[in-house]
Design an enzyme around this catalytic site. Structure first.
Site, short mmCIF file in Angstrom:
data_model
loop_
_atom_site.label_atom_id
_atom_site.label_comp_id
_atom_site.label_asym_id
_atom_site.label_seq_id
_atom_site.Cartn_x
_atom_site.Cartn_y
_atom_site.Cartn_z
N ARG A 52 44.05 61.78 -8.82
CA ARG A 52 43.39 61.85 -7.43
C ARG A 52 42.90 63.18 -6.88
O ARG A 52 41.67 63.10 -6.38
CB ARG A 52 44.17 60.93 -6.23
CG ARG A 52 44.83 59.72 -6.54
CD ARG A 52 43.96 58.50 -6.36
NE ARG A 52 43.17 58.45 -7.53
CZ ARG A 52 43.58 57.86 -8.58
NH1 ARG A 52 44.71 57.71 -8.98
NH2 ARG A 52 42.72 57.80 -9.70
N VAL B 277 43.24 60.67 2.64
CA VAL B 277 43.95 61.76 2.11
C VAL B 277 43.15 62.95 1.64
O VAL B 277 43.54 63.97 1.08
CB VAL B 277 45.22 61.31 1.38
CG1 VAL B 277 46.27 60.58 2.12
CG2 VAL B 277 44.74 60.52 0.02
N HIS C 164 47.52 60.20 7.49
CA HIS C 164 48.58 59.75 6.39
C HIS C 164 48.60 60.85 5.60
O HIS C 164 48.79 60.59 4.26
CB HIS C 164 47.78 58.64 5.74
CG HIS C 164 47.89 57.31 6.44
ND1 HIS C 164 47.10 56.23 6.27
CD2 HIS C 164 48.83 57.01 7.48
CE1 HIS C 164 47.47 55.17 7.25
NE2 HIS C 164 48.45 55.74 7.73
N CYS D 124 59.52 74.50 -6.88
CA CYS D 124 58.97 74.80 -5.54
C CYS D 124 58.80 76.13 -5.04
O CYS D 124 59.77 76.80 -5.13
CB CYS D 124 59.77 73.88 -4.55
SG CYS D 124 59.59 74.16 -2.94
N GLY E 156 34.96 51.92 8.63
CA GLY E 156 35.31 51.82 7.27
C GLY E 156 36.86 51.46 7.20
O GLY E 156 37.51 52.18 6.23
N ASN F 231 31.46 48.72 10.11
CA ASN F 231 31.92 48.19 8.75
C ASN F 231 30.92 47.46 7.92
O ASN F 231 30.12 46.96 8.39
CB ASN F 231 33.35 47.38 9.00
CG ASN F 231 34.17 47.23 7.87
OD1 ASN F 231 33.92 46.90 6.80
ND2 ASN F 231 35.55 47.82 7.92
N LEU F 232 31.32 47.47 6.64
CA LEU F 232 30.48 46.53 5.87
C LEU F 232 30.53 45.26 6.13
O LEU F 232 29.86 44.37 5.87
CB LEU F 232 30.75 46.60 4.36
CG LEU F 232 30.39 47.75 3.28
CD1 LEU F 232 30.93 47.19 1.97
CD2 LEU F 232 28.72 47.37 3.28
P1 OAD Z 1 41.06 49.30 3.19
O1 OAD Z 1 40.88 49.77 1.68
O2 OAD Z 1 42.04 48.58 3.67
O3 OAD Z 1 39.67 48.96 3.96
C1 OAD Z 1 38.32 49.69 3.62
C2 OAD Z 1 37.43 48.92 4.78
O4 OAD Z 1 36.10 49.91 4.57
C3 OAD Z 1 37.19 47.52 4.49
O5 OAD Z 1 37.25 46.84 5.75
C4 OAD Z 1 35.92 47.55 3.91
O6 OAD Z 1 34.81 46.48 4.24
C5 OAD Z 1 35.00 48.75 4.59
N1 OAD Z 1 34.18 49.51 3.76
C6 OAD Z 1 34.06 49.43 2.21
N2 OAD Z 1 32.98 50.22 1.85
C7 OAD Z 1 32.42 50.38 3.00
C8 OAD Z 1 31.06 51.18 3.26
N3 OAD Z 1 30.30 51.85 2.18
N4 OAD Z 1 30.64 51.30 4.68
C9 OAD Z 1 31.42 50.73 5.65
N5 OAD Z 1 32.56 50.13 5.55
C10 OAD Z 1 33.01 50.01 4.07
O7 OAD Z 1 41.15 50.96 3.65
P2 OAD Z 1 41.92 51.33 4.89
O8 OAD Z 1 41.67 50.53 6.16
O9 OAD Z 1 41.52 52.89 5.14
O10 OAD Z 1 47.73 53.85 3.77
O11 OAD Z 1 43.33 51.31 4.41
C11 OAD Z 1 44.11 51.68 5.62
C12 OAD Z 1 45.46 52.51 4.76
O12 OAD Z 1 45.98 51.44 3.75
C13 OAD Z 1 45.38 53.58 4.15
O13 OAD Z 1 45.10 54.79 4.82
C14 OAD Z 1 46.50 53.77 3.10
C15 OAD Z 1 46.61 52.26 2.73
O14 OAD Z 1 47.47 51.61 2.06
C16 OAD Z 1 48.53 54.85 3.17
O15 OAD Z 1 48.07 55.32 1.95
C17 OAD Z 1 49.68 55.18 3.70
#
Ligand code: OAD
Length: 238
Positions: A62, A98, A114, A141, A181, A207-208
């Site tokens: 990543r 991240v 996060h 480390c 997003g 959001n999409l």
């Molecule tokens: P998700 O993968 O859960 O959601 C991504 C969101 O972005 C969805 O609602 C999509 O509809 C939207 N989306 C995708 N492409 C888009 C675009 N081009 N424009 C606008 N919206 C778009 O990701 P997060 O909500 O960020 O945590 O996930 C939250 C946390 O869950 C992350 O930070 C991570 C994960 O587990 C940790 O790693 C602790």
């Protein structure tokens, strides 16, 4: 579309969707798999205890991707940086991501709840250190000089997000809250809209698609972040 008021304090929450058009895959688009791994395998303390080298390899890839020529901030990141520069009031970005694409775009006031791919942490001293290199179990480390003590400085499932006191303060004081997003299924970020709203903020979701928390917002802007965020920023600055 117009806002009908001049915001003085904006808080923006971003999630994986804002970086999707930069080529970084979101979490929930792949049937519970994250770059072909079960999320719990690579994003939980238990997964790390079971196979630390696998987890290091996962984050090394990543990090390499983020530092490669493939990934750049997109128009949504750039628009938010412009908003921060031109807006006369107070503005902060709380990101669940991240990656460092907000910073690469020029945003200054970014809170990483996060953690960050470009940081590592010593499990013995708790010290967080900048890191752009691959980490392996045998990497010594830099702070305690022992091997096996480094982990990605990333919040995993079951761990408490970072900077929560500061985040709660911002959410209780802002008059405009924007969520971009994010799927609204991971807590505590999923309840930020309720916290901001209960303190009187106007709330906009970008959001999409509709999300589980869309009904909590005053306005929903549907479409790819690269287009909708630019329009939203013009609206705020107009
Ligand atoms: P998700 O993968 O859960 O959601 C991504 C969101 O972005 C969805 O609602 C999509 O509809 C939207 N989306 C995708 N492409 C888009 C675009 N081009 N424009 C606008 N919206 C778009 O990701 P997060 O909500 O960020 O945590 O996930 C939250 C946390 O869950 C992350 O930070 C991570 C994960 O587990 C940790 O790693 C602790």
């Amino acid at each position: 579309m117009n806002l009908n008021f001049n915001p003085q304090h904006i808080v923006i929450l971003t999630g994986a969707g804002i970086s999707a058009e930069s080529g970084i895959r979101t979490f929930r688009d792949a049937n519970g798999l994250w770059e072909d791994h079960d999320i719990m395998e690579v994003a939980s303390p238990q997964g790390f205890d079971r196979d630390p080298e696998l987890v290091h390899r996962f984050y090394n890839l990543r990090r390499q991707q983020l530092l490669s020529d493939e990934v750049h901030p997109n128009q949504a990141h750039l628009s938010l940086a412009k908003l921060e520069e031109d807006f006369k009031g107070k503005l902060s970005i709380i990101t669940q991501n991240v990656d460092n694409l907000h910073e690469q775009a020029g945003s200054k006031n970014v809170i990483h709840m996060h953690g960050e791919l470009l940081r590592m942490k010593c499990v013995e001293t708790g010290k967080s250190l900048l890191n752009k290199r691959d980490i392996h179990v045998e990497t010594p480390c830099p702070c305690c000089l022992k091997t096996g003590n480094l982990r990605p400085d990333i919040v995993w499932f079951g761990e408490y997000p970072m900077h929560m006191a500061k985040i709660e303060e911002e959410l209780s004081q802002c008059d405009l809250f924007i969520s971009i997003g994010t799927s609204g299924v991971v807590y505590p970020a999923a309840m930020f809209v309720q916290l901001a709203k209960s303190n009187g903020a106007y709330c906009i979701e970008v959001n999409l698609e509709q999300t589980q928390v869309s009904d909590d917002f005053d306005m929903h802007m549907q479409g790819p972040a690269t287009e909708t965020v630019e329009n939203l920023v013009k609206l705020i600055l107009s």
